[in-house]
Design a protein around this motif. Structure first.
Motif, short mmCIF file in Angstrom:
data_model
loop_
_atom_site.label_atom_id
_atom_site.label_comp_id
_atom_site.label_asym_id
_atom_site.label_seq_id
_atom_site.Cartn_x
_atom_site.Cartn_y
_atom_site.Cartn_z
N THR A 249 -3.66 84.50 21.36
CA THR A 249 -4.13 84.71 22.72
C THR A 249 -5.12 85.87 22.79
O THR A 249 -5.30 86.62 21.82
N LEU A 255 1.09 82.03 19.51
CA LEU A 255 1.67 80.83 20.10
C LEU A 255 1.68 79.71 19.07
O LEU A 255 0.84 79.67 18.16
N VAL A 257 1.55 75.59 19.44
CA VAL A 257 1.39 74.47 20.38
C VAL A 257 1.75 73.19 19.65
O VAL A 257 1.11 72.82 18.66
N ILE A 272 4.63 74.57 24.33
CA ILE A 272 4.05 75.85 23.89
C ILE A 272 5.18 76.83 23.61
O ILE A 272 6.08 77.01 24.46
N LYS A 274 6.15 80.80 22.16
CA LYS A 274 5.62 82.15 21.98
C LYS A 274 6.59 82.96 21.14
O LYS A 274 7.82 82.90 21.35
N SER A 288 3.70 78.47 31.11
CA SER A 288 2.47 78.84 31.80
C SER A 288 1.63 79.76 30.93
O SER A 288 2.16 80.61 30.21
N LEU A 289 0.32 79.58 31.00
CA LEU A 289 -0.62 80.46 30.32
C LEU A 289 -1.27 81.45 31.27
O LEU A 289 -2.12 82.25 30.87
N GLU A 292 -5.30 82.01 31.49
CA GLU A 292 -5.96 81.70 30.23
C GLU A 292 -5.93 80.19 29.97
O GLU A 292 -5.14 79.45 30.57
N ILE A 294 -6.27 77.33 26.53
CA ILE A 294 -6.23 77.20 25.07
C ILE A 294 -7.35 76.29 24.60
O ILE A 294 -7.53 75.19 25.13
N THR A 301 -7.19 81.52 22.86
CA THR A 301 -7.25 81.34 24.31
C THR A 301 -8.45 82.10 24.84
O THR A 301 -8.93 83.05 24.21
N ASN A 313 -4.67 77.74 32.68
CA ASN A 313 -3.38 77.09 32.44
C ASN A 313 -3.56 75.66 31.94
O ASN A 313 -2.91 74.72 32.40
N ILE A 315 -4.92 73.11 28.31
CA ILE A 315 -5.16 73.01 26.87
C ILE A 315 -6.34 72.08 26.65
O ILE A 315 -6.30 70.91 27.04
#
Length: 367
Positions: A249, A255, A257, A272, A274, A288-289, A292, A294, A301, A313, A315
């Motif tokens: 990130t 992360l 994925v 996802i 972490k 939630s991102l 950001e 991905i 990110t 939020n 990908i």
């Protein structure tokens, strides 16, 4: 279709002034006589399209633009037409315009892009025959046409999964890739030949790596620790395709994925995870991102808050026929909030016959 760099005459200019006109004094033209430092601060907040328009206001703005560069947080799409010696670039800020690069070299149309870094491409030429195991990769800046040829190495498949990093000031660079299921090689500026990376030896199938902030992140070898991604969940057994990608990130968090898809289906699921260092480097699923997004192919990110053309939020990923009934040049967005897959800028992918497409973060030089 426009070519790079975008000509000023294709952009709107003020009614009472033409591109390159001298700076004039008067209460209605004070904006043209702003201090250079202020103009730089303003220009560095602009995206590519807005900066191209701004530099056409007058000669002083054009001069200031040469010492600035547009905001490059917005990912662009790069498309590779079949058997062509050029690329097509799409800026999400401009919804219906595609830029054509210059002629990139005679062998470009017979090469595959295996990695990108900023505006640099790592290109792998096609083999002349199945028996040929010699590869001569090269690095190419698609905007300046600067080219760096790499030494020959032997491999059955080349470097299909590799990473590229380059310092645009010093031109120091690193290329890393797996030549087979167990052996990784590296080439750095100043080396005479490719070298094996003993740190990655024995890690079977380590085909997913990210290089960021002078650190190499590998799916099974993160920061020197052997780690494995979370196990398959019970409701995922019906998915024929499953893949794990390591992502770093903006803030440096790691992360994993997991993408899941039924064979020849357009139904995708993403999970996802972490790494929580406070809990002994355990993986925890997140939902939630925040602000950001991905870029899955790049393994990073980017900030998406208040930036037109990119959704937070989400990908960004590439599908292909093997992984889910898509063409190879299909680019998609998975909305984490709605759990749905969207096809952004569909007209680009559908109207241009290409063999590949990628997201990348362009670097526009103004010096």
């Amino acid at each position: 279709m426009a070519s790079l760099p975008l000509p000023c005459e294709e952009l709107p200019s003020p009614e009472s002034d033409r591109c390159g006109s001298p700076c004039r004094s008067g209460p209605k033209r004070n904006h043209q006589c702003l201090p250079l430092d202020i103009m730089r601060l303003v220009f560095e907040r602009l995206g590519f399209a807005d900066l191209e328009r701004a530099k056409c206001v007058c000669s002083s703005w054009q001069s200031a633009s040469k010492q600035s560069k547009p905001n490059n947080q917005i990912p662009w799409m790069i498309l590779f037409p079949k058997d062509k010696n050029y690329c097509l670039l799409f800026n999400p800020e401009e919804k219906d315009k595609v830029y054509k690069t210059q002629d990139l070299s005679n062998d470009f149309g017979k090469s595959f892009c295996v990695a990108t870094y900023r505006s640099w491409l790592l290109m792998q030429p096609q083999k002349d025959s199945m028996e040929d195991c010699q590869y001569n990769l090269y690095i190419l800046d698609l905007l300046t046409l600067e080219r760096i040829n790499l030494p020959t190495f032997e491999s059955e498949y080349g470097l299909p999964s590799s990473i590229l990093w380059i310092d645009e000031k010093t031109k120091d660079y690193i290329v890393i890739g797996m030549v087979d299921e167990e052996d990784a090689v590296v080439f750095k500026k100043g080396d005479n030949s490719w070298k094996q990376m003993p740190q990655l030896s024995g890690i079977e199938g380590c085909f997913n790596m990210v290089y960021k902030n002078h650190k190499l992140y590998c799916l099974n070898n993160l920061s020197g620790l052997r780690m494995r991604p979370p196990g398959t969940l019970p409701d995922e057994v019906s998915f024929a395709h499953s893949k794990n990608n390591v992502v770093v990130t903006v803030g440096g968090d790691i992360l994993i994925v997991t993408s899941l898809c039924q064979y020849m289906s357009k139904i995708w699921k993403f999970r996802i995870y972490k790494m929580d260092s406070s809990k002994g480097n355990k993986w925890e699923e997140i939902f939630s991102l925040g602000d950001e997004a991905i870029l899955l192919d790049l393994g990073i990110t980017v900030i998406a808050k208040d930036i037109e053309g990119i959704k937070g939020n989400s990908i960004y990923f590439k599908g292909n026929a093997f992984e889910g009934g898509y063409d190879e040049n299909d680019i998609f967005i998975f909305n984490i909030d709605t759990k749905k897959v969207e096809q952004p800028h569909q007209f680009v992918c559908s109207s241009v016959p290409c063999y590949d497409a990628r997201w990348f973060l362009p670097s526009f030089k103004r010096e």
